[in-house]
Enzyme design. Structure first.
Site, mmCIF file in Angstrom:
data_model
loop_
_atom_site.group_PDB
_atom_site.id
_atom_site.type_symbol
_atom_site.label_atom_id
_atom_site.label_comp_id
_atom_site.label_asym_id
_atom_site.label_seq_id
_atom_site.Cartn_x
_atom_site.Cartn_y
_atom_site.Cartn_z
ATOM 1 N N LYS A 1 30.143 46.651 40.083
ATOM 2 C CA LYS A 1 29.747 48.052 40.068
ATOM 3 C C LYS A 1 30.384 48.754 38.875
ATOM 4 O O LYS A 1 31.579 48.593 38.607
ATOM 5 C CB LYS A 1 30.176 48.741 41.364
ATOM 6 C CG LYS A 1 29.367 48.318 42.575
ATOM 7 C CD LYS A 1 27.931 48.796 42.489
ATOM 8 C CE LYS A 1 27.144 48.430 43.725
ATOM 9 N NZ LYS A 1 25.743 48.905 43.661
ATOM 10 N N LYS B 1 14.758 44.567 47.877
ATOM 11 C CA LYS B 1 15.441 44.584 49.166
ATOM 12 C C LYS B 1 14.384 44.717 50.239
ATOM 13 O O LYS B 1 13.505 45.587 50.159
ATOM 14 C CB LYS B 1 16.449 45.735 49.217
ATOM 15 C CG LYS B 1 17.512 45.605 48.131
ATOM 16 C CD LYS B 1 18.445 46.796 48.066
ATOM 17 C CE LYS B 1 19.451 46.599 46.915
ATOM 18 N NZ LYS B 1 20.337 47.750 46.728
#
Length: 338
Positions: free
Chosen positions: A111, A220
């Site tokens: 991240k 997803k």
């Protein structure tokens, strides 16, 4: 596969268990993950749209849960899928501790662009991941759309020497992603661009492919409405795909494994290792990677073996449970709408 008929609202509410699970570290700005577990006739399903998402988004997530618990899933074409380690926006000194939770670490997603941090923090974190994992590992970064085109060029120019597999959603819009790919090519910065939010939260998930705004897509199952719908989008996009999670419980992760296992071609490790970020789960044997991967057999077992004691131990307070049930009611109405 034909669409799964939506169950009656009373059936969904009766099947719902609202839980909150603690995280090991802050992720996406939260330290807990709220979710609704639904017990359907074909197994457990998860409905956990992030709390800030609109009802229209939540309805798509509910469609995926209905498919998993009340419908059928496409047959797998592989028995297992490779999984990346996930490194939140921690200080560089904490990277080794995070990576130690993964027994095999050939790929890591890091991240970056965390609010309150700067490029120096990102570079230090990614460099430490490279140091810990070694030169052969694949490293991808995820900015969650936080950079402008100019910021993304500057950041990826600084990060490129660490050897990046790709940058996930470096900018927020499809137009920015297209402009970034052009700017990186002009600057001689060889970092492929992956689209995530521009696919799963878009009114038109195929726009990124039509406009040449990405080298690959991150998909997803839940945000796209289920495994069958995700497979359609991937086929129509015609780009390599990486299957990822949305900070799911093991039940939600199992749906991601089934999507990845059903892909005709799978060239990249998948972002389905986020179970390691949970300090507790809803199954006795959490779905965390073993040997750098997850098997279909373990995923199916997770969907069949939710622990009743965990549903009780991590049940949300009455106020939050009422909030989720009201949200479920609204999402159900949208899912049932023509």
């Amino acid at each position: 596969m034909p669409p799964t008929p939506t169950p009656d609202l009373d059936d969904l509410l009766a099947a719902a268990h609202v839980v909150v699970l603690p995280l090991r570290v802050r992720f996406r700005g939260v330290t807990e993950r709220e979710a609704v577990l639904l017990r359907g006739p074909h197994g457990w399903a998860e409905w956990a749209p992030f709390t800030e998402y609109a009802d229209a988004d939540a309805a798509r997530w509910l469609g995926a849960a209905v498919e998993a618990g009340w419908g059928g899933l496409p047959a797998p074409v592989r028995d297992a899928v490779g999984v990346n380690a996930t490194v939140p926006a921690v200080a560089a000194r904490e990277v080794a501790q995070v990576l130690a939770r993964y027994d095999a670490r050939r790929t890591a997603k890091v991240k970056v662009a965390e609010k309150g941090q700067g490029l120096t923090d990102d570079v230090a974190r990614v460099r430490e991941v490279r140091r810990v994992l070694g030169p052969a590992a694949r490293i991808r970064v995820d900015a969650n759309g936080a950079w402008s085109v100019e910021d993304a060029v500057r950041a990826l120019t600084a990060l490129a020497p660490t050897g990046l597999e790709y940058a996930e959603q470096p900018c927020a819009t499809v137009a920015e992603l297209a402009a970034l790919r052009l700017a990186l090519a002009r600057a001689g910065v060889d970092v492929p661009v992956a689209a995530d939010e521009s696919v799963r939260r878009a009114e038109d998930p195929l726009e990124v492919a039509r406009r040449g705004a990405a080298d690959l897509v991150v998909v997803k199952a839940a945000p796209l409405g289920g495994v069958a719908r995700a497979l359609e989008i991937i086929e129509q996009a015609g780009l390599p795909a990486v299957v990822s999670s949305a900070l799911d419980t093991s039940v939600g992760l199992a749906l991601g494994v089934r999507l990845a296992a059903a892909l005709p071609v799978l060239e990249h490790d998948c972002g389905l290792g986020t179970g390691a970020l949970l300090a507790a789960d809803v199954v006795a044997e959490p779905l965390v990677p073993v040997g750098g991967g997850l098997t279909v057999a373990r995923a199916d077992a997770a969907r069949a073996s939710v622990d009743p004691a965990a549903l009780t131990a991590y049940r949300m307070d009455a106020g939050r449970e009422s909030w989720w049930r009201a949200r479920l009611t609204r999402a159900h109405a949208l899912l049932r709408a023509p």
